[in-house]
Design an enzyme around this catalytic site. Structure first.
Site, PDB file in Angstrom:
ATOM      1  N   ARG A  48      55.344  57.825  32.600  1.00  0.00           N
ATOM      2  CA  ARG A  48      54.068  57.091  32.562  1.00  0.00           C
ATOM      3  C   ARG A  48      53.830  56.463  31.192  1.00  0.00           C
ATOM      4  O   ARG A  48      52.929  55.674  31.005  1.00  0.00           O
ATOM      5  CB  ARG A  48      52.905  58.016  32.969  1.00  0.00           C
ATOM      6  CG  ARG A  48      51.575  57.334  33.093  1.00  0.00           C
ATOM      7  CD  ARG A  48      50.563  58.026  34.023  1.00  0.00           C
ATOM      8  NE  ARG A  48      50.654  59.460  34.078  1.00  0.00           N
ATOM      9  CZ  ARG A  48      50.217  60.297  33.102  1.00  0.00           C
ATOM     10  NH1 ARG A  48      49.645  59.824  32.022  1.00  0.00           N
ATOM     11  NH2 ARG A  48      50.352  61.606  33.257  1.00  0.00           N
ATOM     12  N   TYR A  99      37.802  34.105  39.139  1.00  0.00           N
ATOM     13  CA  TYR A  99      38.543  34.858  40.147  1.00  0.00           C
ATOM     14  C   TYR A  99      37.643  35.926  40.773  1.00  0.00           C
ATOM     15  O   TYR A  99      37.004  36.715  40.063  1.00  0.00           O
ATOM     16  CB  TYR A  99      39.780  35.489  39.513  1.00  0.00           C
ATOM     17  CG  TYR A  99      40.512  36.370  40.481  1.00  0.00           C
ATOM     18  CD1 TYR A  99      41.053  35.834  41.640  1.00  0.00           C
ATOM     19  CD2 TYR A  99      40.625  37.735  40.270  1.00  0.00           C
ATOM     20  CE1 TYR A  99      41.691  36.650  42.564  1.00  0.00           C
ATOM     21  CE2 TYR A  99      41.275  38.546  41.186  1.00  0.00           C
ATOM     22  CZ  TYR A  99      41.801  37.994  42.324  1.00  0.00           C
ATOM     23  OH  TYR A  99      42.423  38.792  43.232  1.00  0.00           O
ATOM     24  N   ASP A 170      42.102  34.925  30.549  1.00  0.00           N
ATOM     25  CA  ASP A 170      42.948  35.008  31.746  1.00  0.00           C
ATOM     26  C   ASP A 170      43.721  33.695  31.836  1.00  0.00           C
ATOM     27  O   ASP A 170      43.152  32.636  32.087  1.00  0.00           O
ATOM     28  CB  ASP A 170      42.044  35.224  32.973  1.00  0.00           C
ATOM     29  CG  ASP A 170      42.827  35.359  34.274  1.00  0.00           C
ATOM     30  OD1 ASP A 170      43.977  34.868  34.343  1.00  0.00           O
ATOM     31  OD2 ASP A 170      42.278  35.930  35.242  1.00  0.00           O
ATOM     32  N   LYS A 195      51.648  35.935  40.097  1.00  0.00           N
ATOM     33  CA  LYS A 195      51.569  34.507  40.445  1.00  0.00           C
ATOM     34  C   LYS A 195      52.778  33.744  39.887  1.00  0.00           C
ATOM     35  O   LYS A 195      53.886  34.021  40.299  1.00  0.00           O
ATOM     36  CB  LYS A 195      50.230  33.957  39.963  1.00  0.00           C
ATOM     37  CG  LYS A 195      49.017  34.844  40.321  1.00  0.00           C
ATOM     38  CD  LYS A 195      48.749  34.914  41.808  1.00  0.00           C
ATOM     39  CE  LYS A 195      47.689  35.954  42.182  1.00  0.00           C
ATOM     40  NZ  LYS A 195      46.399  35.833  41.508  1.00  0.00           N
TER      41      LYS A 195
END
Ligand SMILES: *Cc1c(COP(=O)(O)O)cnc(C)c1O
Length: 374
Positions: A48, A99, A170, A195
């Site tokens: 992790r 978004y 972003d 994306k």
């Protein structure tokens, strides 16, 4: 990471960054490292905390965006990591249209009094600046999803930094190929790697890049202890996608401009939103600091919600689907999602233009528009 990389152009960086060291019989590509733990004594220790496949991807994204990168299990996981590092009650200035996942998260965190989001019209630079007083974070998304509004990034970043406010951008729609927020002075740049960077609609991943070592540490801790780590296979796929990202993005952007022009002439389209169109109200602002305009085109169909749904259902080449940034063209009526902002028109279609032949795309789009009108 690699001192040679700043000299290279993005088209070369995308292909060369994040490769294993070269030696006799060395592998061209990093391994998909499937390990939940490591032998004691090293800097990583546990699965992790670190993974060599993530690192390869992060090196490549850093080479494109600048700064140092952390990858997360999705774009939303990356965004959540940023918000999780804010003090309780932090004032966050953000666009009133962006978004839908971010809008929802900002609303939920504000309702729970964890943060205090102030929503502004992001195209109104003076209004954004006057909302900055006492802010802890300016959250910017530009162009916005799905309205393709443009924030005047150089001006807003400068104003926020002069007030010592943290700035995060972003960069999912624009990508590092057409704007680099860290170079403009932003503290954090976020990407939904799902994306354009990964580019094949087969991966969910997100990233944060920053030049600030303290910020990096806080965001790394957020990933470790929120547990929002990427899967090694996803990281590997995303890095593989990055190899062709500039080629795909350039082709898709060329297609998008052409489709935007043709849609502007179409009798069944009442408005086209694409910052690359000289007639777009955002064009001059965008042109001043962006190197291109991307490959998302939003437009309003001359019909009600049901007719607009029929447009999306009628296409054969363009797939009726959410998401964006893949080689394949996708479109949808955004308001089919109950969480989408009410300011987005019912008849707005967001089209993610892919890399297909532009005339094939146009024939399909034109036929779908006509079919829906019947
Ligand atoms: C898709 C998207 C996100 C969220 O990313 P996921 O990878 O789906 O979690 C954030 N911002 C923008 C602009 C997006 O398009």
């Amino acid at each position: 990471m690699d001192s040679k990389q700043p000299l290279l152009r993005p088209e070369t960086i995308a292909i060369t960054a994040g490769r294993p060291e070269v030696g006799a019989d060395s592998a061209l590509n990093p391994p998909i490292s499937l390990n939940s733990t490591y032998v004691a004594g090293g800097p990583v220790g546990y699965g992790r905390y670190g993974n060599e496949t993530w690192t390869a991807l992060e090196v490549a994204i850093s080479a494109l965006e600048g700064g140092k990168t952390l990858s997360y299990s999705s774009g939303m996981a990356a965004i959540s990591a940023v918000f999780s590092t804010l003090p309780a009650g932090a004032k966050v200035v953000a666009s009133d249209q962006g978004y839908s996942g971010i809008m929802t998260l900002l609303g939920t965190l504000t309702a729970a009094k964890k943060i205090n989001a102030k929503f502004v019209k992001i195209t109104d630079t003076a209004a954004v600046i006057s909302a900055l007083d006492g802010a802890d974070l300016l959250w910017l998304e530009s162009p916005t999803n799905p309205s393709l509004d443009i924030a005047d990034l150089p001006t807003l970043i400068k104003e926020a930094k002069s007030r010592n406010i943290l700035v995060a951008v972003d960069n999912t729609f624009a990508t590092a190929l057409i704007q680099q927020p860290l170079a403009m002075g932003a503290d954090i740049v976020m990407n939904s790697v799902s994306k354009y960077l990964a580019g094949h609609s087969d991966v969910l991943l997100g990233s944060l890049s920053t030049n600030d070592p303290l910020q990096y540490k806080a965001l790394d801790d957020a990933r470790k202890f929120n547990g929002s780590i990427p899967g090694p296979f996803e990281a590997w796929l995303a890095l593989r996608g990055i190899r062709t990202f500039p080629l795909r993005f350039q082709r898709a952007s060329e297609n998008a401009l052409e489709i935007a022009k043709r849609l502007s002439q179409h009798p069944l389209v009442t408005r086209v939103r694409y910052p690359g169109l000289p007639t777009d109200p955002e064009h001059a602002k965008a042109k001043a600091f962006m190197k291109g305009f991307g490959a998302i085109v939003s437009f309003d169909f001359a019909g009600d919600a049901a007719a607009t749904d029929r447009v999306c259902e009628s296409s054969k080449v363009v797939t009726y689907s959410t998401s964006l940034g893949g080689v394949e063209s996708l479109w949808e009526r955004r308001r089919r999602w109950p969480l989408e902002s009410a300011s987005v028109p019912e008849s707005l279609i967001r089209l993610s233009v892919g890399c297909e032949d532009v005339d094939d795309l146009w024939s399909d789009i034109d036929a779908a528009l006509l079919a829906a009108k019947k």
